[in-house]
Design a protein around this motif. Structure first.
Motif, PDB file in Angstrom:
ATOM      1  N   ILE A  26      -4.124   3.485  -2.792  1.00  0.00           N
ATOM      2  CA  ILE A  26      -5.201   2.490  -2.909  1.00  0.00           C
ATOM      3  C   ILE A  26      -5.649   2.029  -1.523  1.00  0.00           C
ATOM      4  O   ILE A  26      -6.049   0.883  -1.336  1.00  0.00           O
ATOM      5  CB  ILE A  26      -4.753   1.274  -3.757  1.00  0.00           C
ATOM      6  N   TRP A  27      -5.582   2.922  -0.559  1.00  0.00           N
ATOM      7  CA  TRP A  27      -5.852   2.550   0.833  1.00  0.00           C
ATOM      8  C   TRP A  27      -7.222   1.915   1.020  1.00  0.00           C
ATOM      9  O   TRP A  27      -7.370   0.974   1.795  1.00  0.00           O
ATOM     10  CB  TRP A  27      -5.701   3.766   1.742  1.00  0.00           C
ATOM     11  N   THR A  28      -8.225   2.409   0.323  1.00  0.00           N
ATOM     12  CA  THR A  28      -9.576   1.878   0.520  1.00  0.00           C
ATOM     13  C   THR A  28      -9.740   0.476  -0.064  1.00  0.00           C
ATOM     14  O   THR A  28     -10.636  -0.256   0.332  1.00  0.00           O
ATOM     15  CB  THR A  28     -10.634   2.814  -0.100  1.00  0.00           C
ATOM     16  N   ARG A  29      -8.887   0.096  -0.993  1.00  0.00           N
ATOM     17  CA  ARG A  29      -8.972  -1.229  -1.610  1.00  0.00           C
ATOM     18  C   ARG A  29      -7.937  -2.207  -1.060  1.00  0.00           C
ATOM     19  O   ARG A  29      -7.928  -3.374  -1.434  1.00  0.00           O
ATOM     20  CB  ARG A  29      -8.788  -1.108  -3.125  1.00  0.00           C
ATOM     21  N   PHE A  77      -7.504  -3.641   1.839  1.00  0.00           N
ATOM     22  CA  PHE A  77      -7.980  -4.760   2.652  1.00  0.00           C
ATOM     23  C   PHE A  77      -8.337  -5.972   1.789  1.00  0.00           C
ATOM     24  O   PHE A  77      -8.245  -7.109   2.238  1.00  0.00           O
ATOM     25  CB  PHE A  77      -9.184  -4.332   3.501  1.00  0.00           C
ATOM     26  N   GLY A 127       0.819  -1.213   0.000  1.00  0.00           N
ATOM     27  CA  GLY A 127       0.000   0.000   0.000  1.00  0.00           C
ATOM     28  C   GLY A 127       0.849   1.257   0.000  1.00  0.00           C
ATOM     29  O   GLY A 127       0.573   2.207  -0.746  1.00  0.00           O
TER      30      GLY A 127
END
Length: 195
Positions: A38-41, A43, A28
């Protein structure tokens, strides 16, 4: 018949799970610095990274059990480099296919060849290092797992950013290998001190 995991293997698997999560975080950071955040993706990568970390832990365990790789952080660093090295043929194949104009968004032949190259290279390297089948299989599975975790080869021919991302992945594998060697050794020391 029940088979109990040895304390040693358990230590490597625990450390492997930890480096799987570490790999997601490091990816990340690298992706945010080189391409785009791409922090929201991020996980969504955990279900792939955990098995990859476990496979790396198992492979390092097998290579050390074969007495071909020492213990500790330095051997983990070497192992991380070896894992990244196993991804080079897959990446080279992708470069060749794209440069030759053979890349297709339909069909699975490219993905099949890429994953066979990753697992085959890992198994071959594991066998060359150990001369035993268990480390070879473990290394082949680890290479396949990390190839899947990174969603296949990085298309380094697309742009300089993707080439930098591939190089940065090498650093991530070094860091994760180092952490794997360090953590597994620490867990083993701790488990030996307990009854």
């Amino acid at each position: 018949m029940r088979v109990a995991l040895s304390r040693r293997l358990t230590a490597f698997l625990i450390a492997g799970a930890a480096i799987g999560l570490l790999g997601v975080v490091l990816f990340g950071v690298v992706h945010a610095l080189i391409i785009v955040p791409i922090w929201t993706r991020l996980f969504g990568g955990v279900p792939f990274a955990l098995p990859a970390g476990l496979a790396m832990g198992w492979a390092l365990y097998e290579l050390q059990a074969a007495s071909r790789l020492g213990e500790g952080a330095f051997s983990g660093l070497v192992f991380g480099f070896l894992v990244w090295l196993t991804l080079l043929p897959m990446t080279a194949f992708t470069v060749f296919v794209r440069a030759a104009g053979l890349h297709s968004r339909e069909g699975y032949w490219e993905s099949t060849v890429e994953l066979l190259l990753a697992s085959g290279t890992g198994a071959l390297l594991g066998h060359l290092i150990s001369r035993q089948w268990r480390p070879a299989i473990a290394m082949g599975i680890a290479s396949l797992a990390v190839a899947l975790a990174q969603a296949g080869p990085i298309p380094v021919i697309n742009s300089s950013r993707t080439a930098w991302l591939f190089a940065a992945l090498g650093l991530i594998y070094l860091a994760c290998g180092f952490a794997l060697g360090l953590l597994s050794s620490a867990i083993l020391r701790r488990s030996k001190s307990q009854p």
